[in-house]
Enzyme design. Structure first.
Site, PDB file in Angstrom:
ATOM      1  N   GLU A  36      37.903  -8.102  -8.201  1.00  0.00           N
ATOM      2  CA  GLU A  36      37.500  -6.865  -8.776  1.00  0.00           C
ATOM      3  C   GLU A  36      37.988  -6.345 -10.087  1.00  0.00           C
ATOM      4  O   GLU A  36      37.554  -5.743 -11.018  1.00  0.00           O
ATOM      5  CB  GLU A  36      36.958  -6.026  -7.695  1.00  0.00           C
ATOM      6  CG  GLU A  36      35.934  -4.895  -8.060  1.00  0.00           C
ATOM      7  CD  GLU A  36      35.530  -3.743  -7.465  1.00  0.00           C
ATOM      8  OE1 GLU A  36      35.561  -2.742  -6.703  1.00  0.00           O
ATOM      9  OE2 GLU A  36      34.223  -4.538  -6.674  1.00  0.00           O
ATOM     10  N   HIS A  54      41.891 -26.753   9.456  1.00  0.00           N
ATOM     11  CA  HIS A  54      40.319 -27.726  10.029  1.00  0.00           C
ATOM     12  C   HIS A  54      39.190 -27.384   9.474  1.00  0.00           C
ATOM     13  O   HIS A  54      37.813 -27.218   9.592  1.00  0.00           O
ATOM     14  CB  HIS A  54      40.031 -27.224  11.170  1.00  0.00           C
ATOM     15  CG  HIS A  54      41.723 -27.574  11.668  1.00  0.00           C
ATOM     16  ND1 HIS A  54      42.089 -28.728  12.746  1.00  0.00           N
ATOM     17  CD2 HIS A  54      42.807 -26.200  11.866  1.00  0.00           C
ATOM     18  CE1 HIS A  54      43.526 -28.611  12.895  1.00  0.00           C
ATOM     19  NE2 HIS A  54      43.820 -27.528  12.734  1.00  0.00           N
ATOM     20  N   LYS A 107      25.344  -1.615  -7.338  1.00  0.00           N
ATOM     21  CA  LYS A 107      24.774  -0.364  -6.844  1.00  0.00           C
ATOM     22  C   LYS A 107      23.129   0.220  -7.240  1.00  0.00           C
ATOM     23  O   LYS A 107      22.964   0.915  -5.818  1.00  0.00           O
ATOM     24  CB  LYS A 107      26.405   0.405  -6.248  1.00  0.00           C
ATOM     25  CG  LYS A 107      27.510   0.639  -6.229  1.00  0.00           C
ATOM     26  CD  LYS A 107      27.846   1.669  -6.249  1.00  0.00           C
ATOM     27  CE  LYS A 107      29.627   1.214  -5.245  1.00  0.00           C
ATOM     28  NZ  LYS A 107      30.261   1.904  -5.818  1.00  0.00           N
TER      29      LYS A 107
HETATM   30  O1  F6P Z   1      32.988  -2.673  -5.218  1.00  0.00           O
HETATM   31  C1  F6P Z   1      32.365  -1.466  -6.041  1.00  0.00           C
HETATM   32  C2  F6P Z   1      33.318  -0.003  -5.397  1.00  0.00           C
HETATM   33  O2  F6P Z   1      33.063   0.955  -6.206  1.00  0.00           O
HETATM   34  C3  F6P Z   1      34.440  -0.562  -5.407  1.00  0.00           C
HETATM   35  O3  F6P Z   1      35.291  -0.583  -6.234  1.00  0.00           O
HETATM   36  C4  F6P Z   1      35.410   0.910  -4.065  1.00  0.00           C
HETATM   37  O4  F6P Z   1      36.016  -0.106  -3.075  1.00  0.00           O
HETATM   38  C5  F6P Z   1      33.764  -0.111  -3.154  1.00  0.00           C
HETATM   39  O5  F6P Z   1      32.863   0.758  -4.442  1.00  0.00           O
HETATM   40  C6  F6P Z   1      33.269   1.665  -2.352  1.00  0.00           C
HETATM   41  O6  F6P Z   1      33.583   2.417  -3.416  1.00  0.00           O
HETATM   42  P1  F6P Z   1      33.625   3.889  -2.561  1.00  0.00           P
HETATM   43  O7  F6P Z   1      34.525   4.624  -2.009  1.00  0.00           O
HETATM   44  O8  F6P Z   1      32.977   4.516  -3.557  1.00  0.00           O
HETATM   45  O9  F6P Z   1      32.442   4.603  -1.574  1.00  0.00           O
END
Ligand code: F6P
Length: 559
Positions: A367, A398, A522
């Site tokens: 990431e 394994h 998201k």
């Molecule tokens: O994977 C995207 C992300 O924004 C990560 O960088 C972060 O750790 C995770 O989602 C959770 O985000 P939040 O802590 O804002 O819920």
């Protein structure tokens, strides 16, 4: 005229020329007659020993890679990172996870404010909360002491605390009210459903961990947990005057960079832990997000974790590049990815306590450096982060070692193991057995990296073997030895990788601290969800998505 990209620089060109020779050099040649190769390519710092001698390089390679680091101004970048410069350029903010582990006597003034007092104020608030839990004084709405804490979070709000609490399970404080810590992250509710089926609502508290407090995975789990608590506590105990406000107050803690959203959600203000925007999610276990760790191991051990990371920060800041563990680990990766075309990287701990370490690094590395645009918006003309995955080494033997030994993919491997273990086991017979098993694991760790390096040469010559029993070898690896696995060495191990990621990003000229690629993810699911729930028009979707959604609808009709 834009500045030359890193692959146009002299050091890169020199490495490319050098690689043309090195690509055809087998690791067995590099070891042939080399009496001091291990010593030449091994460094120590902060309780860690890093053996880089099984990398496919020689002295000249390392010298040219150090030239590249200097051309990329890595020393200056390290100073800027630790000083709180706005290194996260796309979000115009610092990345100061290192500030979270500064000792109380330190001072770090960033844009006119000394951050250390507020960092330690948060640690004190965490300590006060932990003491209440460990004294059995954090009571639920019906007056019983909380004993189960479920962390609701995902990504950096889950993987770090999960990995550390698992690795340090031996470090629970004795003689306190025991708190069992659990983690529910996945949006489908699988983990949460399991906990709700077996935990007692009267003695269960949920930590809502979310930097943004907008992540649908976590908010969905939180809503389900809230309804479970209200139903079970209010429904069964209405006559005892348990009211919703008391349930919210006593059964939820919020951890976020957004206090206003915690207030909106209904977390009691004095049961909130806020942190700063300059703490990246995947770099956040060192502060308030680390509350589950502190609840599991106690604040003294949590502070030892911080101290171990700080020791690695000091090493990163002060050691010359040639002796700098994060820099050397980063350069080994650059050499493999950009000059030997090795774009797969496997993390192989030989200690069951590090079961979740690879999953944590998957987010930290991919990431952070799964990027293809430089800081100034130009597409990179070279590879960046490799595909990184991992598994407990003994178990991976394994699972996918067949590919490592006889597949067609070149893979860089990180082997990780503690030198010593089990000394504290009281029963002498059991201690002897377990120490023997620890040695067995070490033997496998060393033997596997040896065969990956030498191939057939590592095997007793018992005459000609058919092709399907031959080993190619020449797979590069690093071996990281911890003196012992303790809060301090775990802290320095994690910080080592954080800084390795930063050095590679500096050389690749990419931003390791933003994650625009996943922010989109998201959002686009929201539209698909609305269609699935017949609240939006399916006509806008591609044919595959339409077919998949219609399959769900058909299944629901026929259920
Ligand atoms: O994977 C995207 C992300 O924004 C990560 O960088 C972060 O750790 C995770 O989602 C959770 O985000 P939040 O802590 O804002 O819920």
């Amino acid at each position: 005229m834009p500045h030359p990209t890193i692959d146009q620089r002299e050091a890169w060109q020199a490495l490319a020329a050098h690689a043309r020779e090195m690509r055809s050099t087998h690791l067995s040649e590099l070891f042939a007659g080399a009496l001091h190769r291990h010593a030449a390519f091994t460094r120590q710092a902060a309780g860690l020993t890093l053996d880089l001698s099984k990398q496919r390089w020689r002295d000249e390679t390392l010298e040219r890679l150090l030239d590249l680091a200097r051309e990329a101004e890595v020393p200056e970048a390290i100073r800027g990172l630790l000083a709180g410069e706005r290194v996260n350029r796309s979000e115009d903010r610092p990345a100061l996870h290192t500030a979270l582990r500064l000792p109380p006597e330190a001072s770090l003034v960033v844009e006119g404010e000394d951050l250390v007092p507020s960092v330690h104020k948060t640690l004190e608030r965490m300590a006060t909360m932990v003491e209440r839990f460990h004294a059995g004084q954090w009571r639920g709405a019906t007056g019983r002491a909380i004993r189960d804490v479920v962390n609701l979070g995902v990504g950096g709000s889950d993987l770090g605390p999960l990995m550390v609490t698992h690795a340090l399970a031996d470090y629970r404080p004795q003689g306190v009210h025991t708190i069992e810590v659990h983690f529910a992250s996945t949006m489908d509710g699988s983990q949460l459903a399991d906990y709700l089926a077996r935990l007692n609502p009267e003695t269960t508290l949920f930590v809502l961990s979310s930097k943004s407090f907008t992540t649908i995975d976590t908010l969905s789990n939180a809503r389900t947990a809230q309804d479970w608590l209200m139903g079970r506590l209010m429904g069964d105990n209405r006559e005892e005057g348990v009211d919703a406000e008391l349930v919210m107050r006593q059964h939820f803690i919020g951890v976020s960079a957004s206090p206003e959203k915690m207030n909106e959600w209904g977390i009691a203000e004095d049961h909130q832990l806020a942190f700063w925007e300059w703490v990246g999610g995947r770099y956040s276990l060192w502060g308030a997000i680390g509350l589950p760790i502190a609840l599991m191991v106690g604040m003294p051990h949590f502070r030892e974790l911080l101290a171990g990371a700080h020791a690695m920060d000091r090493h990163f800041s002060e050691a010359p590049l040639v002796d700098n563990l994060p820099v050397l680990l980063a350069l080994a990766g650059i050499w493999n990815v950009n000059f030997l075309d090795i774009r797969a990287h496997s993390i192989l701990p030989y200690d069951g306590r590090l079961e979740f370490f690879a999953a944590y690094l998957e987010q930290l590395e991919m990431e952070s450096n799964g990027k293809s645009v430089t800081h100034d918006g130009r597409g990179v003309g070279y590879s960046t982060c490799p595909v990184l995955w991992g598994q407990l080494g003994p178990n991976a033997q394994h699972a996918f070692y067949q590919l490592l030994h006889q597949g067609t993919q070149a893979v860089e491997c990180d082997f990780i193991a503690p030198l010593l273990r089990y000394d504290e086991v009281e029963d002498s017979a059991t201690r002897a057995h377990l120490k023997s098993q620890h040695r067995l694991a070490l033997a496998n760790c060393f033997a596997q990296s040896r065969v990956l390096m030498l191939g057939d040469e590592a095997i007793e010559d018992d005459g000609p073997r058919p092709a399907h029993k031959r080993y190619r070898g020449n797979q590069p690896s690093s071996t990281l030895l911890l003196d012992r696995l303790t809060p301090a060495t775990l802290g320095s191990l994690i910080a080592l990788y954080e800084h390795k990621v930063f050095v590679q990003a500096r050389i690749w000229d990419i931003n390791p601290f933003d994650q625009w690629g996943v922010e989109l993810g998201k959002k686009i699911a929201g539209e698909t969800q609305r269609i699935l729930e017949h609240q939006a028009d399916i006509a806008d979707m591609d044919d595959s998505t339409r077919g998949l959604i219609e399959a769900v609808w058909a299944a629901e009709r026929n259920a």
